[in-house]
Motif scaffolding. Structure first.
Motif, mmCIF file in Angstrom:
data_model
loop_
_atom_site.group_PDB
_atom_site.id
_atom_site.type_symbol
_atom_site.label_atom_id
_atom_site.label_comp_id
_atom_site.label_asym_id
_atom_site.label_seq_id
_atom_site.Cartn_x
_atom_site.Cartn_y
_atom_site.Cartn_z
ATOM 1 N N HIS A 150 29.589 0.367 102.267
ATOM 2 C CA HIS A 150 30.641 0.644 101.287
ATOM 3 C C HIS A 150 31.889 -0.204 101.515
ATOM 4 O O HIS A 150 32.792 -0.235 100.679
ATOM 5 N N SER A 156 30.023 0.591 95.974
ATOM 6 C CA SER A 156 30.114 1.060 94.588
ATOM 7 C C SER A 156 31.537 1.482 94.213
ATOM 8 O O SER A 156 31.951 1.281 93.061
ATOM 9 N N ILE A 157 32.288 2.054 95.141
ATOM 10 C CA ILE A 157 33.647 2.496 94.802
ATOM 11 C C ILE A 157 34.601 1.316 94.613
ATOM 12 O O ILE A 157 35.292 1.235 93.581
ATOM 13 N N SER A 160 33.713 -0.336 91.451
ATOM 14 C CA SER A 160 34.027 0.485 90.280
ATOM 15 C C SER A 160 35.490 0.328 89.870
ATOM 16 O O SER A 160 35.788 0.105 88.692
ATOM 17 N N THR A 163 36.555 -2.790 87.986
ATOM 18 C CA THR A 163 35.941 -3.008 86.677
ATOM 19 C C THR A 163 36.864 -2.507 85.558
ATOM 20 O O THR A 163 37.400 -1.395 85.629
ATOM 21 N N HIS A 166 37.249 1.415 83.915
ATOM 22 C CA HIS A 166 36.619 2.427 84.775
ATOM 23 C C HIS A 166 37.260 3.797 84.504
ATOM 24 O O HIS A 166 38.358 3.882 83.929
ATOM 25 N N ASP A 267 23.221 -6.183 92.313
ATOM 26 C CA ASP A 267 23.127 -4.734 92.178
ATOM 27 C C ASP A 267 21.688 -4.330 92.488
ATOM 28 O O ASP A 267 20.838 -5.173 92.783
ATOM 29 N N SER A 356 25.876 10.326 97.278
ATOM 30 C CA SER A 356 25.830 9.218 96.325
ATOM 31 C C SER A 356 27.237 8.692 96.176
ATOM 32 O O SER A 356 28.158 9.453 95.851
ATOM 33 N N GLY A 358 28.721 6.699 93.947
ATOM 34 C CA GLY A 358 29.282 6.875 92.616
ATOM 35 C C GLY A 358 29.511 8.330 92.277
ATOM 36 O O GLY A 358 30.545 8.694 91.699
ATOM 37 N N TRP A 361 32.539 9.644 94.228
ATOM 38 C CA TRP A 361 33.791 9.135 93.678
ATOM 39 C C TRP A 361 34.194 9.928 92.434
ATOM 40 O O TRP A 361 35.361 10.281 92.264
ATOM 41 N N ALA A 362 33.218 10.234 91.586
ATOM 42 C CA ALA A 362 33.501 11.013 90.384
ATOM 43 C C ALA A 362 34.001 12.405 90.734
ATOM 44 O O ALA A 362 34.852 12.967 90.031
ATOM 45 N N ASP A 390 32.106 8.309 102.672
ATOM 46 C CA ASP A 390 30.772 8.395 102.074
ATOM 47 C C ASP A 390 29.741 7.659 102.929
ATOM 48 O O ASP A 390 28.625 8.137 103.120
#
Length: 437
Positions: A150, A156-157, A160, A163, A166, A267, A356, A358, A361-362, A390
């Protein structure tokens, strides 16, 4: 250290259950905590679990393919010869542990899916050549490289938040990777782990009389036999290299186009594409590729039947608000100096139940970013604290170890005694990086 790891391994062998039992216990635990700590009723928790049960279906299929395709590629004559050639140059058990750890760290920093599979395959090949190396520690070392994923190019964070559009762009804007992956504190953590963890893993090598070498049965591969068949069109196509060449050209052309137009972006879908196309090419004929794929798919059962349970746990954690309860508790005991540290620890705890990047993070971003805003903390560093949390507790969470374990033919309890000390060691490094840099 040898004494401590021996005790740890003994405890894990006695008390750590099979990964399916582990996820079943987590399911019951989250259900009870949700009823006790949130306004959710037992029926509510059941509904949250059921509604979330198939939430990782797409990701599950990706993981099945990355494991099966990696297995197919590794068993192709060309790739197998290459791995064998490299492994044959390693002579000492200590060198095996150091090299496997470093290769895994490097591969996982580039892309976690690539690193997970390549590290385990390389370790298994080394076990064929190096005598008196502890197979459990060898596979644990291959898995330990996953700790830095990570903080790497495929995190992924950080990707993210870099982007446009987001989910939290209205609050924190778009944060470039120069403020996350390539910051001084993140590079400090990555580099220190990369240059110390291989030697730490070597330090855990058991005494010679305690070494558990690889079971020879795990290294035996069933030789595929292809008897001569009738001269029919179907038989010809199965043995023809023409289709392999054509599919290989199409696949390689797409990959070249992808990297030219999008840069070096790896990815999980691109990693899978690379594995599949190279597997097809290296096996030579459709018949050999299909046979290898049928053999490889047998290793994916743990992923297929366990990931839905983790998706159900994620459903209970997120919809009930239980993840928020954990996060808010850590925030309540933090201040401006310790905020990033406790954000890291809270993410490590939540990761047990929401494994996970993602998904986590959500779940955690809304509460932790709001807390960062209230105390004037840096949004980018808050995101990286969650990212490292994570990654950190993956060392003792069987979810991500399943692909490596399937390749190695081991159980979680075989490696978790070593991984526990990797967790402690890297936790100190990450804490220092987040707290003082």
């Amino acid at each position: 250290m040898k004494t401590l790891t021996r005790i740890s391994n003994t405890l894990m062998e006695k008390y750590l259950p099979d990964p399916y039992i582990f996820v079943a216990i987590l399911t019951v635990l989250v259900f009870l905590l949700g009823v006790i700590l949130t306004p959710s009723s037992p029926l509510d928790m059941v509904v949250y679990w059921g509604d979330g049960f198939w939430g990782l279906l797409s990701f599950t299929m990706q993981m099945v393919i990355v494991l099966a395709a990696g297995h197919v590629l590794a068993n192709s004559p060309v790739f197998k010869k290459g791995l064998s050639s490299i492994a044959s140059k390693i002579k000492k058990p200590s060198s095996a542990i150091i090299i496997v750890t470093f290769i895994s760290l490097l591969a996982c920093w580039i892309n976690w899916g690539f690193g997970l599979v390549i590290g385990a395959l390389f370790a298994k090949e080394i076990a064929r050549h190096v005598k008196k190396v502890d197979y459990r520690l060898l596979i644990a070392s291959a898995y330990s490289g996953f700790i830095i994923w990570h903080g790497g190019l495929a995190g992924s964070i950080p990707l993210s938040v870099a982007t446009e559009g987001h989910p939290f762009a209205d609050l924190i804007g778009v944060i470039p990777t120069s403020d996350t992956i390539f910051t001084s504190y993140n590079l400090f953590i990555v580099l220190v782990i990369c240059f110390t963890l291989p030697f730490f893993n070597r330090w855990m090598m058991p005494k010679e009389q305690d070494v558990v070498e690889v079971d020879p049965a795990l290294l035996v591969e069933e030789e595929q036999k292809f008897p001569l068949a009738e001269k029919t069109f179907a038989s010809w196509t199965e043995r023809s290299t023409l289709l392999t060449v054509l599919i290989g050209l199409i696949g390689l052309s797409y990959l070249v186009h992808h990297f030219i137009t999008k840069g070096f972006v790896l990815d999980l879908n691109i990693v899978n594409t690379i594995f599949i196309i190279l597997g097809i090419i290296f096996h030579g004929t459709p018949q050999r590729f299909i046979a290898a794929a049928q053999n490889a798919i047998k290793t994916t059962s743990g992923i297929v039947f366990q990931f839905p349970f983790y998706a159900g746990i994620m459903g209970m954690m997120t919809v009930s608000g239980l993840a928020m309860v954990f996060s808010e508790w850590f925030i309540s005991i933090s201040n401006g100096f310790t905020f990033y540290l406790f954000a890291f620890y809270s993410a490590g705890l939540v990761n047990f139940f929401v494994p996970s990047g993602g998904g986590q993070w959500a779940v955690q971003a809304p509460i932790l970013l709001e807390a960062a805003q209230s105390i004037g903390a840096d949004y980018a560093k808050t995101a990286m604290a969650i990212a490292w949390g994570d990654a950190w507790t993956n060392m003792i969470q069987p979810f991500w170890a399943l692909p490596a374990l399937a390749i190695a033919g081991l159980k979680a309890k075989d490696i978790m005694g070593f991984c526990l000390f990797v967790l402690i060691f890297t936790g100190v490094i990450i804490s220092i990086g987040l707290l003082f840099l």
